[in-house]
Every structure is written in structure tokens, then in C-alpha cells.
Write a protein that holds these residues in place. Structure first.
Motif, PDB file in Angstrom:
ATOM      1  N   TYR A 312       0.839  -1.200   0.000  1.00  0.00           N
ATOM      2  CA  TYR A 312       0.000   0.000   0.000  1.00  0.00           C
ATOM      3  C   TYR A 312       0.877   1.254   0.000  1.00  0.00           C
ATOM      4  CZ  TYR A 312      -4.085   2.852   1.203  1.00  0.00           C
ATOM      5  OH  TYR A 312      -5.101   3.774   1.195  1.00  0.00           O
ATOM      6  N   TYR A 313       1.867   1.295   0.905  1.00  0.00           N
ATOM      7  CA  TYR A 313       2.778   2.440   0.960  1.00  0.00           C
ATOM      8  C   TYR A 313       3.603   2.541  -0.326  1.00  0.00           C
ATOM      9  CZ  TYR A 313       2.122   3.713   5.895  1.00  0.00           C
ATOM     10  OH  TYR A 313       1.616   4.175   7.079  1.00  0.00           O
ATOM     11  N   ASN A 314       4.009   1.414  -0.868  1.00  0.00           N
ATOM     12  CA  ASN A 314       4.797   1.411  -2.095  1.00  0.00           C
ATOM     13  C   ASN A 314       4.019   2.042  -3.249  1.00  0.00           C
ATOM     14  OD1 ASN A 314       7.219   0.300  -3.655  1.00  0.00           O
ATOM     15  ND2 ASN A 314       5.513  -0.634  -4.754  1.00  0.00           N
ATOM     16  N   ASP A 315       2.748   1.661  -3.382  1.00  0.00           N
ATOM     17  CA  ASP A 315       1.908   2.233  -4.438  1.00  0.00           C
ATOM     18  C   ASP A 315       1.664   3.725  -4.204  1.00  0.00           C
ATOM     19  OD1 ASP A 315       1.789  -0.297  -5.485  1.00  0.00           O
ATOM     20  OD2 ASP A 315      -0.213  -0.757  -4.724  1.00  0.00           O
ATOM     21  N   MET A 316       1.459   4.079  -2.960  1.00  0.00           N
ATOM     22  CA  MET A 316       1.243   5.483  -2.622  1.00  0.00           C
ATOM     23  C   MET A 316       2.486   6.313  -2.954  1.00  0.00           C
ATOM     24  SD  MET A 316       0.415   7.283   1.072  1.00  0.00           S
ATOM     25  CE  MET A 316      -0.520   5.881   1.671  1.00  0.00           C
ATOM     26  N   LEU A 322       4.947  10.559  -9.057  1.00  0.00           N
ATOM     27  CA  LEU A 322       4.320  11.022 -10.302  1.00  0.00           C
ATOM     28  C   LEU A 322       3.653  12.389 -10.123  1.00  0.00           C
ATOM     29  CD1 LEU A 322       2.775   7.649 -11.477  1.00  0.00           C
ATOM     30  CD2 LEU A 322       4.626   8.893 -12.611  1.00  0.00           C
ATOM     31  N   ALA A 323       3.352  12.736  -8.896  1.00  0.00           N
ATOM     32  CA  ALA A 323       2.761  14.046  -8.592  1.00  0.00           C
ATOM     33  C   ALA A 323       3.840  15.099  -8.377  1.00  0.00           C
ATOM     34  CB  ALA A 323       1.884  13.945  -7.350  1.00  0.00           C
ATOM     35  N   ASN A 324       5.106  14.695  -8.566  1.00  0.00           N
ATOM     36  CA  ASN A 324       6.258  15.595  -8.397  1.00  0.00           C
ATOM     37  C   ASN A 324       6.473  16.019  -6.943  1.00  0.00           C
ATOM     38  OD1 ASN A 324       6.868  15.561 -11.158  1.00  0.00           O
ATOM     39  ND2 ASN A 324       5.372  17.190 -11.553  1.00  0.00           N
ATOM     40  N   ASN A 325       5.947  15.206  -6.026  1.00  0.00           N
ATOM     41  CA  ASN A 325       6.193  15.455  -4.609  1.00  0.00           C
ATOM     42  C   ASN A 325       7.260  14.463  -4.151  1.00  0.00           C
ATOM     43  OD1 ASN A 325       6.163  15.885  -1.848  1.00  0.00           O
ATOM     44  ND2 ASN A 325       3.931  16.043  -1.722  1.00  0.00           N
ATOM     45  N   LYS A 326       8.510  14.744  -4.504  1.00  0.00           N
ATOM     46  CA  LYS A 326       9.599  13.793  -4.298  1.00  0.00           C
ATOM     47  C   LYS A 326       9.910  13.538  -2.819  1.00  0.00           C
ATOM     48  CE  LYS A 326      11.637  14.492  -8.866  1.00  0.00           C
ATOM     49  NZ  LYS A 326      10.393  15.089  -9.404  1.00  0.00           N
ATOM     50  N   PRO A 327       9.946  14.578  -1.965  1.00  0.00           N
ATOM     51  CA  PRO A 327      10.204  14.304  -0.539  1.00  0.00           C
ATOM     52  C   PRO A 327       9.158  13.364   0.076  1.00  0.00           C
ATOM     53  CG  PRO A 327      10.494  16.628  -1.017  1.00  0.00           C
ATOM     54  CD  PRO A 327       9.888  16.027  -2.242  1.00  0.00           C
ATOM     55  N   LYS A 328       7.898  13.575  -0.310  1.00  0.00           N
ATOM     56  CA  LYS A 328       6.840  12.717   0.230  1.00  0.00           C
ATOM     57  C   LYS A 328       6.956  11.296  -0.323  1.00  0.00           C
ATOM     58  CE  LYS A 328       3.215  12.637   2.937  1.00  0.00           C
ATOM     59  NZ  LYS A 328       3.291  12.958   4.362  1.00  0.00           N
ATOM     60  N   ALA A 329       7.376  11.166  -1.567  1.00  0.00           N
ATOM     61  CA  ALA A 329       7.570   9.844  -2.162  1.00  0.00           C
ATOM     62  C   ALA A 329       8.651   9.077  -1.405  1.00  0.00           C
ATOM     63  CB  ALA A 329       7.937   9.970  -3.629  1.00  0.00           C
ATOM     64  N   GLU A 360      16.605   4.811  -5.887  1.00  0.00           N
ATOM     65  CA  GLU A 360      16.364   5.541  -7.145  1.00  0.00           C
ATOM     66  C   GLU A 360      15.710   6.887  -6.870  1.00  0.00           C
ATOM     67  OE1 GLU A 360      13.719   5.048 -11.237  1.00  0.00           O
ATOM     68  OE2 GLU A 360      14.289   3.253 -10.100  1.00  0.00           O
ATOM     69  N   TYR A 361      14.708   6.898  -5.978  1.00  0.00           N
ATOM     70  CA  TYR A 361      14.033   8.158  -5.626  1.00  0.00           C
ATOM     71  C   TYR A 361      15.051   9.156  -5.069  1.00  0.00           C
ATOM     72  CZ  TYR A 361       9.339   6.030  -5.994  1.00  0.00           C
ATOM     73  OH  TYR A 361       8.184   5.430  -6.437  1.00  0.00           O
ATOM     74  N   LYS A 362      15.891   8.698  -4.159  1.00  0.00           N
ATOM     75  CA  LYS A 362      16.854   9.599  -3.509  1.00  0.00           C
ATOM     76  C   LYS A 362      17.878  10.129  -4.505  1.00  0.00           C
ATOM     77  CE  LYS A 362      16.611   7.788   1.201  1.00  0.00           C
ATOM     78  NZ  LYS A 362      17.339   7.087   2.303  1.00  0.00           N
ATOM     79  N   GLU A 363      18.367   9.273  -5.380  1.00  0.00           N
ATOM     80  CA  GLU A 363      19.356   9.704  -6.376  1.00  0.00           C
ATOM     81  C   GLU A 363      18.788  10.735  -7.318  1.00  0.00           C
ATOM     82  OE1 GLU A 363      20.589   6.041  -8.131  1.00  0.00           O
ATOM     83  OE2 GLU A 363      22.106   5.617  -6.585  1.00  0.00           O
ATOM     84  N   LYS A 364      17.554  10.508  -7.761  1.00  0.00           N
ATOM     85  CA  LYS A 364      16.913  11.465  -8.662  1.00  0.00           C
ATOM     86  C   LYS A 364      16.592  12.776  -7.948  1.00  0.00           C
ATOM     87  CE  LYS A 364      14.947   8.206 -11.979  1.00  0.00           C
ATOM     88  NZ  LYS A 364      13.686   7.669 -12.582  1.00  0.00           N
ATOM     89  N   GLU A 365      16.277  12.695  -6.645  1.00  0.00           N
ATOM     90  CA  GLU A 365      15.990  13.899  -5.877  1.00  0.00           C
ATOM     91  C   GLU A 365      17.255  14.731  -5.720  1.00  0.00           C
ATOM     92  OE1 GLU A 365      14.069  16.651  -3.092  1.00  0.00           O
ATOM     93  OE2 GLU A 365      13.690  15.649  -4.977  1.00  0.00           O
ATOM     94  N   ILE A 366      18.373  14.060  -5.452  1.00  0.00           N
ATOM     95  CA  ILE A 366      19.661  14.772  -5.308  1.00  0.00           C
ATOM     96  C   ILE A 366      20.104  15.387  -6.622  1.00  0.00           C
ATOM     97  CG2 ILE A 366      22.127  14.457  -4.828  1.00  0.00           C
ATOM     98  CD1 ILE A 366      21.280  12.265  -2.805  1.00  0.00           C
ATOM     99  N   GLY A 367      19.850  14.666  -7.721  1.00  0.00           N
ATOM    100  CA  GLY A 367      20.318  15.120  -9.023  1.00  0.00           C
ATOM    101  C   GLY A 367      19.363  16.045  -9.746  1.00  0.00           C
TER     102      GLY A 367
END
Length: 368
Positions: A312-316, A322-329, A360-367
Motif C-alpha cells: 500500500y505504501y509502495n503504491d502510494m 508522479l505528482a512531483n512530490n519527491k520528498p513525500k515519495a 532511485e528516488y533519492k538519487e533522482k531527488e539529489i540530481g
């Protein structure tokens, strides 16, 4: 799968048999004398042969597989202790699988200990089901289902155990209005029937979004009570996803922030609608944002029981991304990993996948 088919399946949670109109007509109602008790075996507490005048009885229908039933048991035990001289609470086991023997049911009850501290019995050849659940037209509501018989032997109230506290106190204090309870119950039954008819009607127009919106407006003009239905919003939202996604977002946002709404069911339906449309359409980030909000609403609702919290958390998290809310992702993906680790057993490959996604999320957020 067509959107019409999707909604037919999704809306089945009204109850397991609500898609088809029931052929069974109720023979009893609030205020009528309570049917007699007829059980196969008492497996906890002193046997109750019959209900005596001057005493109040709560008959709770449950099954070993029913999670909401199990969650209600400690609360029922507290009420049994609170009103021990005035009220007898009886748990009647129904709807068990053929493979579930009386021994297994007894073992389950024994394992509950003080969390199930009241009289418990097993139904006798479906007698209690037929003479109570079916006779009062409660089969459509499933279990757990609670029946309260007052000191005069009348059926005083029927409902979900979570709503029992204030009702039982008024019945014990002889301050319960049976006539009002009957009127309210019948109004609720009529509204349920109206909602089913509405679903059947609107399903005809699922492939014609503008016409669907017109039909919804016409229905609401004729029957304003439908505005409180949890099902109307998903038809409007689904139609707007096809015609105007920004308007769909604004509409869903207003519904999810509106007070006194059935936010759990509405959120569940919004999530399903977005999942369906995401398979065939390109959705705006705002739609995924409102979808993530729906996930949060559903998770926080009292009646939202999530079997796989990690998934459930993974899908959320994916929708927050996709909503461009990277910290929340990132935050939500971390919760997914924690939830998976908290399971008694979990797949190491699944954990690796969750951790890889977080990386992957963290790397893309940093970059960025």
C-alpha cells in the motif's frame, strides 16, 4: 476491462450479494418480539436456554475468518463486564467454511481468552441465520452484526458493534425510542436500495462522459439525498477524468475535504478510478496528487483495513513521485520498507526491490 465492468466489480463492496436484488423479503422489524435462541452448542459461558423478561440481550453474529468481528470482541467484552448484571452478550458463530469444525471454533474462542469474555455459541443448522439475520433482512450487511433485545423481549436495535455503546446505555436506562429506531433503520434501507438502483442506471452511460454528467445532475435534482452517497462522486470523477482532468482534480479535492462524508469508501473508489484510467490515459501530476491524498484518507479511516501495508505504501509512494512530490515519495517509500520488515515473514527479493526503488528516488531527488 471496460470502465463499466470496472465499476460493477468495484461497487460490489456494498455487500457480497447486493449486486442482485434480494428475493428474500424481511418478515420481522424493530419493535417485533425477538425470535427464540436455538444453537447447536455453547462453547463459552453458561448456556442461555431462553431470553428472560426484565433482562437485556445482545446477540452478536461473527465468524473465525471475519477480521472486523475479531476486532470488535475486546470491546464487547468490556461492555459485558460493564453491564454484567443487566445485559448478557451472546456471540453466535455463523457463515463458517465447511472445513471449520466445532473443535476449531472452540480452539479459536479459547485462544481469545479475556478478549472474548462473554457467552459464545455455534449456530444450529442455520437456524439463527434464518430466524434472525434473514428474517430482519440483514444478510446484505454481512457480519459482524449486532442485535439488541430489550427487557420487554422486543428487538430494539440492529447495527454494527462499533455503534453499540450509546445505544446500549440508552436501552439499559430505559431511554431508547424504538419507534424512532425503526423509522431510521427503514430510511437507511430505502436509501441503500436507492443507491443500488442509481448504480445500475448510471452504469449504462460510463462510455459517454458528458451524458453521464448530465444524468447525474438530473438524478440529484430529483433525489437530493443522493448527494451524500459515496458512489455518486466516482461517476462524476471518472467522467471528468475523460473530459477535463483539472476539473476532475478540483472536484475530487472538494469531495475529500468536505465534512461528514464517507471518506473511506470515496477514497477507495477514487483510487480505483485513477488506477483504471492510468492504464489507458496520460494523467496530470495533479491527478496522482489527489490519488495519493485518497490513499492517505483511506489509510487513516477507522474502517480501512489494509491487508498488505507495505505494498500500500509502495503504491502510494509511486503516486507521490508522479505528482512531483519527491520528498513525500521518499518518506512513504521508507514506510513501505519499515512495514515490510515488521511482517513476521517477508521476501528478501521484495525487500530488495523496495530498497532499490527508494535508492532511485533519492538519487533522482539529489540530481534534480
Amino acid at each position: 476491462m471496460t470502465i463499466r465492468k470496472y465499476l460493477q466489480l468495484l461497487l460490489c463492496f456494498l455487500s457480497f450479494n447486493s449486486v442482485a436484488q434480494s428475493q428474500e423479503k424481511p418478515t420481522l422489524d424493530i419493535g417485533d418480539p425477538a425470535p427464540p435462541l436455538q444453537v447447536r452448542e455453547w462453547i463459552k459461558g453458561e448456556p442461555i436456554q431462553q431470553m428472560e423478561r426484565g433482562h437485556i440481550y445482545v446477540v452478536e453474529f461473527w465468524a473465525t475468518w471475519c477480521k472486523p468481528c475479531i476486532e470488535a470482541m475486546p470491546h464487547l467484552s468490556k461492555l459485558a463486564a460493564k453491564y454484567k448484571d443487566k445485559v448478557s452478550i451472546i456471540g453466535v458463530d455463523v457463515y463458517e467454511k465447511e472445513s471449520t469444525s466445532a473443535g476449531k471454533i472452540k480452539a479459536f474462542v479459547d485462544s481469545m481468552g479475556g478478549r472474548m469474555d462473554y457467552h459464545v455459541a455455534i449456530d444450529d443448522s442455520n437456524h439463527m441465520e434464518e430466524e434472525w439475520i434473514v428474517a430482519f433482512d440483514e444478510k446484505k450487511n454481512g457480519i459482524p452484526r449486532t442485535f439488541v433485545v430489550n427487557a420487554e423481549g422486543q428487538m430494539a436495535w440492529i447495527g454494527h458493534p462499533k455503534d453499540l455503546d450509546s445505544v446500549l446505555q440508552k436501552i439499559v436506562n430505559n431511554d431508547w425510542n424504538i419507534s424512532r429506531s425503526k423509522i431510521k433503520r427503514n430510511e437507511e434501507a430505502h436509501f441503500q436500495k436507492l443507491q443500488k438502483e442509481t448504480i445500475y442506471f448510471l452504469n449504462q452511460y460510463m462510455n459517454e462522459p458528458n451524458l453521464l454528467l448530465s444524468k447525474v445532475n438530473s438524478l440529484l435534482e430529483k433525489e437530493p439525498r443522493l448527494k451524500r452517497s459515496p458512489y455518486i462522486p466516482v461517476y462524476v470523477f471518472s467522467a471528468l477524468l475523460k473530459t477535463d482532468q483539472k476539473q476532475a482534480y478540483e472536484y475530487a479535492k472538494s469531495i475529500l475535504t468536505e465534512p461528514d462524508r464517507d471518506h473511506a469508501n470515496i477514497s477507495y473508489l477514487f483510487i480505483g478510478a485513477i488506477q483504471f484510467h492510468a492504464e489507458t490515459s496520460s494523467l496530470l501530476p495533479e491527478i496522482y496528487a489527489i490519488g495519493a491524498e485518497a490513499y492517505e484518507k483511506y489509510k487513516d479511516a477507522d474502517n480501512a483495513k489494509i491487508s498488505n501495508l507495505s505494498k500500500y505504501y509502495n503504491d502510494m509512494a509511486s503516486w507521490y513521485w508522479l505528482a512531483n512530490n519527491k520528498p513525500k515519495a521518499i518518506e512513504t517509500q521508507q514506510k513501505s520498507i519499515e512495514a515490510l520488515k515488521n511482517q513476521k515473514e517477508y521476501s528478501t527479493s521484495e525487500l530488495a526491490t523496495r530498497e532499490s526503488q527508494l535508492k532511485e528516488y533519492k538519487e533522482k531527488e539529489i540530481g534534480k
